[in-house]
Write an enzyme that holds these catalytic residues in place. Sequence first.
Site, PDB file in Angstrom:
ATOM      1  N   ALA A  63       0.860  -1.175   0.000  1.00  0.00           N
ATOM      2  CA  ALA A  63       0.000   0.000   0.000  1.00  0.00           C
ATOM      3  C   ALA A  63       0.902   1.233   0.000  1.00  0.00           C
ATOM      4  O   ALA A  63       2.079   1.144   0.380  1.00  0.00           O
ATOM      5  CB  ALA A  63      -0.868  -0.021   1.251  1.00  0.00           C
ATOM      6  N   GLY A 107       0.454  -5.082   0.823  1.00  0.00           N
ATOM      7  CA  GLY A 107      -0.689  -5.108  -0.097  1.00  0.00           C
ATOM      8  C   GLY A 107      -0.341  -5.747  -1.429  1.00  0.00           C
ATOM      9  O   GLY A 107      -1.217  -6.285  -2.118  1.00  0.00           O
ATOM     10  N   GLU A 110      -0.806  -9.273  -0.939  1.00  0.00           N
ATOM     11  CA  GLU A 110      -2.246  -9.516  -0.739  1.00  0.00           C
ATOM     12  C   GLU A 110      -2.978  -9.561  -2.082  1.00  0.00           C
ATOM     13  O   GLU A 110      -3.856 -10.389  -2.296  1.00  0.00           O
ATOM     14  CB  GLU A 110      -2.824  -8.441   0.193  1.00  0.00           C
ATOM     15  CG  GLU A 110      -2.292  -8.629   1.620  1.00  0.00           C
ATOM     16  CD  GLU A 110      -2.675  -7.498   2.557  1.00  0.00           C
ATOM     17  OE1 GLU A 110      -2.301  -6.347   2.268  1.00  0.00           O
ATOM     18  OE2 GLU A 110      -3.341  -7.763   3.571  1.00  0.00           O
ATOM     19  N   GLU A 130       4.161  -5.580   7.283  1.00  0.00           N
ATOM     20  CA  GLU A 130       3.376  -4.509   7.914  1.00  0.00           C
ATOM     21  C   GLU A 130       3.746  -4.243   9.366  1.00  0.00           C
ATOM     22  O   GLU A 130       3.718  -3.104   9.834  1.00  0.00           O
ATOM     23  CB  GLU A 130       1.876  -4.836   7.831  1.00  0.00           C
ATOM     24  CG  GLU A 130       1.251  -4.618   6.466  1.00  0.00           C
ATOM     25  CD  GLU A 130       1.356  -5.829   5.548  1.00  0.00           C
ATOM     26  OE1 GLU A 130       2.182  -6.727   5.831  1.00  0.00           O
ATOM     27  OE2 GLU A 130       0.623  -5.890   4.556  1.00  0.00           O
TER      28      GLU A 130
HETATM   29  C1  3H9 Z   1       0.693  -2.338   3.379  1.00  0.00           C
HETATM   30  O1  3H9 Z   1       0.884  -2.751   2.280  1.00  0.00           O
HETATM   31  C2  3H9 Z   1      -0.631  -2.446   4.076  1.00  0.00           C
HETATM   32  C3  3H9 Z   1      -1.531  -3.409   3.381  1.00  0.00           C
HETATM   33  O2  3H9 Z   1      -1.746  -4.511   4.207  1.00  0.00           O
HETATM   34  C4  3H9 Z   1      -2.818  -2.819   2.887  1.00  0.00           C
HETATM   35  C5  3H9 Z   1      -3.659  -2.174   3.911  1.00  0.00           C
HETATM   36  C6  3H9 Z   1      -5.058  -1.836   3.488  1.00  0.00           C
HETATM   37  N1  3H9 Z   1       4.681   3.358  -0.318  1.00  0.00           N
HETATM   38  O3  3H9 Z   1      13.469   1.895   0.226  1.00  0.00           O
HETATM   39  P1  3H9 Z   1      13.867   2.577  -1.034  1.00  0.00           P
HETATM   40  C7  3H9 Z   1       9.400   4.759  -1.671  1.00  0.00           C
HETATM   41  S1  3H9 Z   1       1.919  -1.540   4.235  1.00  0.00           S
HETATM   42  C8  3H9 Z   1       5.140   4.559  -0.654  1.00  0.00           C
HETATM   43  O4  3H9 Z   1      14.903   3.626  -0.967  1.00  0.00           O
HETATM   44  P2  3H9 Z   1      14.936   0.109  -2.069  1.00  0.00           P
HETATM   45  C9  3H9 Z   1      10.450   5.228  -0.672  1.00  0.00           C
HETATM   46  O5  3H9 Z   1       9.896   6.146   0.244  1.00  0.00           O
HETATM   47  C10 3H9 Z   1       3.286  -1.487   3.111  1.00  0.00           C
HETATM   48  N2  3H9 Z   1       6.438   4.783  -0.968  1.00  0.00           N
HETATM   49  O6  3H9 Z   1      14.255   1.539  -2.200  1.00  0.00           O
HETATM   50  C11 3H9 Z   1      11.472   5.836  -1.601  1.00  0.00           C
HETATM   51  O7  3H9 Z   1      10.988   7.122  -1.973  1.00  0.00           O
HETATM   52  P3  3H9 Z   1      12.008   8.334  -2.224  1.00  0.00           P
HETATM   53  C12 3H9 Z   1       3.987  -2.758   3.040  1.00  0.00           C
HETATM   54  C13 3H9 Z   1       7.259   3.755  -0.917  1.00  0.00           C
HETATM   55  O8  3H9 Z   1      15.149  -0.365  -3.441  1.00  0.00           O
HETATM   56  C14 3H9 Z   1      11.424   4.924  -2.822  1.00  0.00           C
HETATM   57  O9  3H9 Z   1      10.160   4.270  -2.758  1.00  0.00           O
HETATM   58  N3  3H9 Z   1       5.196  -2.605   2.272  1.00  0.00           N
HETATM   59  C15 3H9 Z   1       6.844   2.474  -0.559  1.00  0.00           C
HETATM   60  O10 3H9 Z   1      16.063   0.157  -1.129  1.00  0.00           O
HETATM   61  C16 3H9 Z   1      12.517   3.906  -2.866  1.00  0.00           C
HETATM   62  O11 3H9 Z   1      12.530   3.194  -1.628  1.00  0.00           O
HETATM   63  C17 3H9 Z   1       6.369  -2.259   2.829  1.00  0.00           C
HETATM   64  O12 3H9 Z   1       6.473  -2.086   4.003  1.00  0.00           O
HETATM   65  C18 3H9 Z   1       5.465   2.296  -0.273  1.00  0.00           C
HETATM   66  N4  3H9 Z   1       4.957   1.084   0.044  1.00  0.00           N
HETATM   67  O13 3H9 Z   1      13.854  -0.805  -1.347  1.00  0.00           O
HETATM   68  C19 3H9 Z   1       7.531  -2.114   1.884  1.00  0.00           C
HETATM   69  N5  3H9 Z   1       7.900   1.634  -0.591  1.00  0.00           N
HETATM   70  O14 3H9 Z   1      12.896   7.886  -3.324  1.00  0.00           O
HETATM   71  C20 3H9 Z   1       8.265  -0.851   2.152  1.00  0.00           C
HETATM   72  C21 3H9 Z   1       8.954   2.377  -0.968  1.00  0.00           C
HETATM   73  O15 3H9 Z   1      11.125   9.475  -2.494  1.00  0.00           O
HETATM   74  N6  3H9 Z   1       9.322  -0.616   1.218  1.00  0.00           N
HETATM   75  N7  3H9 Z   1       8.578   3.650  -1.179  1.00  0.00           N
HETATM   76  O16 3H9 Z   1      12.739   8.460  -0.916  1.00  0.00           O
HETATM   77  C22 3H9 Z   1      10.502  -1.243   1.253  1.00  0.00           C
HETATM   78  O17 3H9 Z   1      10.728  -2.120   2.064  1.00  0.00           O
HETATM   79  C23 3H9 Z   1      11.564  -0.830   0.280  1.00  0.00           C
HETATM   80  O18 3H9 Z   1      11.248   0.465  -0.157  1.00  0.00           O
HETATM   81  C24 3H9 Z   1      11.683  -1.726  -0.977  1.00  0.00           C
HETATM   82  C25 3H9 Z   1      12.664  -1.078  -1.979  1.00  0.00           C
HETATM   83  C26 3H9 Z   1      12.217  -3.095  -0.526  1.00  0.00           C
HETATM   84  C27 3H9 Z   1      10.344  -1.902  -1.658  1.00  0.00           C
END
Ligand code: 3H9
Length: 715
Positions: A63, A107, A110, A130
């Site tokens: 999400a 998500g 999901e 999450e």
């Molecule tokens: C969820 O899904 C809830 C559900 O159950 C549904 C509920 C109804 N959203 O980390 P990076 C941005 S909760 C928005 O440097 P990497 C991040 O801010 C979510 N933005 O890259 C950054 O922006 P900027 C569950 C996001 O290659 C850019 O992307 N998911 C999101 O080192 C690059 O990020 C997670 O918890 C997001 N979901 O790693 C995953 N994700 O360049 C969270 C990233 O402006 N994300 N951004 O600073 C991660 O773990 C890592 O970002 C990922 C990539 C592994 C994906």
Amino acid sequence: MNQAVTLSVDRGVALIRIDNPPVNALSPDVIEGLDAALARASDDPSVRAIVVMGAGRTFIAGADIKGLEQLAWGSQSGAPEMHELLQKLEDAPKPVVMAMHGTALGGGLEVAMAGHYRVATPDAQMGQPEVNLGIIPGAEGTQRLPRLVGLEKAIEMCVSGRPLKAPDALSAGLIDGIVEGDLAAGAAAFAVEMASRMEPHPKTRERQDKLPPADALPGMLAAGRDLARKTRRNLEAPLAVVDALEAAATLPFAEGCARERDIFFRLAASEQAKALIHAFFAERGVSKVPGISKDTVATPVSVVGIVGAGTMGGGIAMACANAGIHVRLTDATGVALETGLTTIQKNYDVSVKRGRFTPAMVEERMARISAEVGYEGFDRVDLVVEAVFENLALKKAIAADLDKTIKPGAIIATNTSTLDIDEIASATERPSRVLGLHFFSPANVMRLVEIVRGKSTSAETLATALAVARRLGKVGVVVGNGPGFVGNRMMFPYMYEAQFLVEDGATPQQVDDALTSFGMAMGIFAVDDMAGLDVAWRVRQELNQFAEPGARRPLVADRLCEMGRFGQKTGKGWYVYSEDRKPNADPEVLSLIEQLAVAGGIQRRSFTNEEIIERTIYALVNEGAQVLDEGLALRAADIDVIYTNGYGFPAWRGGPMFYADRVGPGKIYERVSAFHREFGARWAPAPLLARLAQEGTTFKELDRRRAGSLVGASS
Ligand code: 3H9
């Protein structure tokens, strides 16, 4: 449909592609686009099967956390509404194959679990992280995951938040196949094969075969809750996610989903969610540094020279070798080098024992480290990290030698926790290519690196350091050059205050217990014992030069050092250590404290935990405000990243500055002012804290306002 989702049809297979950079997060556009594309593909008589995949570097990383942040702060529109889409995917009249590469998280997974089939590239990863944001899966993940992988595995994944790699996901039953080579083509072929089958396509929500029998349930749930308590101390979400998973095994699907939603919305509004989401964005914000843009050219680094094979040098060498970087390690003598290499090998052996590395992986890493006395081969290094002990003259002499030895564009980084970077840079002819890299011990484990910008350090040098830190899997925070930089500078008032508290009547154990109950990974006295009391002793001697005349000085720590009680390494410090390295209160220390306090004319009394937290944590916050005002940290959030990654401050409290916001800068200012009246100059409120209190605003708001001046900066 919209630009975030596209649909194309090729030989009877509809390819729905999500294109929402950087990570295809589930923004409202994506959800609407998916819904529309699915409807068109379902209605198109030429389409036999549907493949869903992500464009760019990844499938769906979850999400949109920005939306979740709004939800955490009270907006009702922040959570994506996914139920209808998931149901439509699962009820689609044609087989839906989810084709995953990169990460399918939260998500994203999901959505994938609502498809009939899932395939992935060999390096793809999928999970429900999450809990790391203080929430639980909110789009039916807790109900579908156990139906695919079984309850035990689902608990393990949801409590830890750790993703599975594709091969593990395959054996767990989360995916149906691994596609080598072109994912779209492989997934399309898989989809055509599934379409030609006569049997109905499996709907995850209808599956029961992996759910546990009733008699196995209590044991699994108890073990899950135990795991949550033991491995995710103080966190609400990992325990709560077990409740949601329990519903999958005990309630019909729709009721289980309702249960999940209740828990999700309760946690989404929690303090922990606010703090952990803050920590997520704070960590990603540190790479945005004024003066560094996407066009700033970082020097490619393939060989790192390391001077000093002690604890720090060895740890840094391991961090580099783990990241695939070749290391040229040197020290003053062959014996020192040999000892260093033996320690590195021993540390790797422990990793093999714990199953983290195979012997072959260790061999590969050791082969990347070449050790030899002298600077032979240093003409090939791109970056040198000098990691000798804290002695300015020695560090300057080494910098001067390196300057003459290494190639013109190479960077000299000094690993220091306190010394003046400009002074060290002045010993070279390349001050723009000199900076500090303050690693934390053990350097192969700890994620934080303070990147210290000297007055001449160039943007390219900083960009290189940020890139290297990222490559090492660390979080690099750019800080200014001042005594103790940011982390240790703030640590000193905190540590002093803890020591004054025990002189005033608390015990080291009581202070440490109060701090660990607050959420600190370790109490300050245990930390001091672990780091070695002699380390702080040396720094104290340096800092005493800057101390205000007449300022209160700790009475006990120096005495412990004079007694040879240097902490864990001598078996005694603030505590006495048993064989198992457990700290025990030492009556000798308690009576020494009392004796010195009474001789110093201190009226001793008892303290509540609340007083202890105010005296210690507010000292940290007040110094943090000062550090921020002096420009040593770029943002309050950077301080939070430093403290949560390097000093054991609980991420679920967001970091010291975020914590201060939640208590209220006004209240903290009031207490600091009261301490100022009681204890004098050391508690002088930082002017910035006073300003925030007066304006009724917060550090976060200050960061937001200042972000305007960071426009143009990017990672
Ligand atoms: C969820 O899904 C809830 C559900 O159950 C549904 C509920 C109804 N959203 O980390 P990076 C941005 S909760 C928005 O440097 P990497 C991040 O801010 C979510 N933005 O890259 C950054 O922006 P900027 C569950 C996001 O290659 C850019 O992307 N998911 C999101 O080192 C690059 O990020 C997670 O918890 C997001 N979901 O790693 C995953 N994700 O360049 C969270 C990233 O402006 N994300 N951004 O600073 C991660 O773990 C890592 O970002 C990922 C990539 C592994 C994906």
